[in-house]
Design an enzyme around this catalytic site. Structure first.
Site, mmCIF file in Angstrom:
data_model
loop_
_atom_site.group_PDB
_atom_site.id
_atom_site.type_symbol
_atom_site.label_atom_id
_atom_site.label_comp_id
_atom_site.label_asym_id
_atom_site.label_seq_id
_atom_site.Cartn_x
_atom_site.Cartn_y
_atom_site.Cartn_z
ATOM 1 N N ASP A 113 0.721 -1.288 0.062
ATOM 2 C CA ASP A 113 -0.010 0.204 -0.051
ATOM 3 C C ASP A 113 0.868 1.277 0.095
ATOM 4 O OD1 ASP A 113 -2.507 1.437 0.346
ATOM 5 O OD2 ASP A 113 -2.021 1.890 2.421
ATOM 6 N N LYS A 133 2.475 -14.458 -2.589
ATOM 7 C CA LYS A 133 2.959 -15.528 -3.364
ATOM 8 C C LYS A 133 3.898 -16.480 -2.447
ATOM 9 C CE LYS A 133 2.633 -13.152 -7.801
ATOM 10 N NZ LYS A 133 1.951 -13.866 -8.516
ATOM 11 N N ARG A 165 -9.695 11.913 -11.034
ATOM 12 C CA ARG A 165 -8.881 11.645 -9.751
ATOM 13 C C ARG A 165 -8.615 10.265 -9.547
ATOM 14 N NH1 ARG A 165 -13.053 13.427 -6.503
ATOM 15 N NH2 ARG A 165 -11.568 13.035 -4.573
ATOM 16 N N LYS A 166 -8.925 9.326 -10.282
ATOM 17 C CA LYS A 166 -8.779 7.953 -9.995
ATOM 18 C C LYS A 166 -7.574 7.524 -10.400
ATOM 19 C CE LYS A 166 -13.469 6.813 -9.973
ATOM 20 N NZ LYS A 166 -14.412 5.983 -10.544
#
Length: 157
Positions: free
Chosen positions: A69, A93, A114-115
């Site tokens: 993240d 994995k 905005r994405k």
């Protein structure tokens, strides 16, 4: 990992923030330092201490998700955009060892208004992908305009 001759430059950010991932002012954080590669990929060369373990010798799954993240967020930030995570998927994995050098790398794959969609990976010293994540980040506007994580402005008030 990439050869040591790789040309990486520090990614500017607020060095004294309290962010759990990169904030130097957070005494219990990860203190990750991100660099920008010539191709626009963000990179972090890190060794995660055993205080962030799940199973002995391996990084906790929640910390792995945090690493991915944070890397995707920094990829978005490298485009001079402050974004918040709207959605994220993680593919675990292989186990990520603690107290061993790893490479985090991420990039923005597409943007629409905005994405911003990004991806990130955690690699071991041999270049094997240990975990991979994809995410959608919504650009955050200044505080005077409230913004929902749906990507649409909300009414003032």
């Amino acid at each position: 990992m990439k050869p040591s001759i790789e040309n990486l430059t520090p990614l500017a950010h607020a060095a004294q923030n309290r962010c759990f991932g990169c904030g130097q002012a957070n005494p219990t954080g990860l203190h990750l330092e991100f660099l920008l590669a010539e191709d626009g990929t963000v990179v972090c060369l890190a060794t995660i201490p055993d205080t962030f373990e799940g199973p002995r010798g391996y990084v906790h799954g929640g910390i792995i998700a945090t690493l991915l993240d944070e890397t995707m967020s920094k990829a978005v930030r490298s485009h001079n955009i402050v974004g918040m995570t709207r959605h994220m998927e993680v593919d675990y994995k292989r186990p990520v060892p603690s107290r061993t050098p790893i490479r985090l790398q991420g990039r923005v794959v597409r943007g629409e208004g905005r994405k911003h969609w990004a991806e990130a990976s955690i690699l071991n010293g041999e270049g094997t992908v240990l975990a991979h994540g994809t995410g959608l980040f919504i650009e955050v506007r200044p505080r005077h305009e409230k913004v929902a994580l749906t990507g649409e402005p909300t009414p003032h008030g």
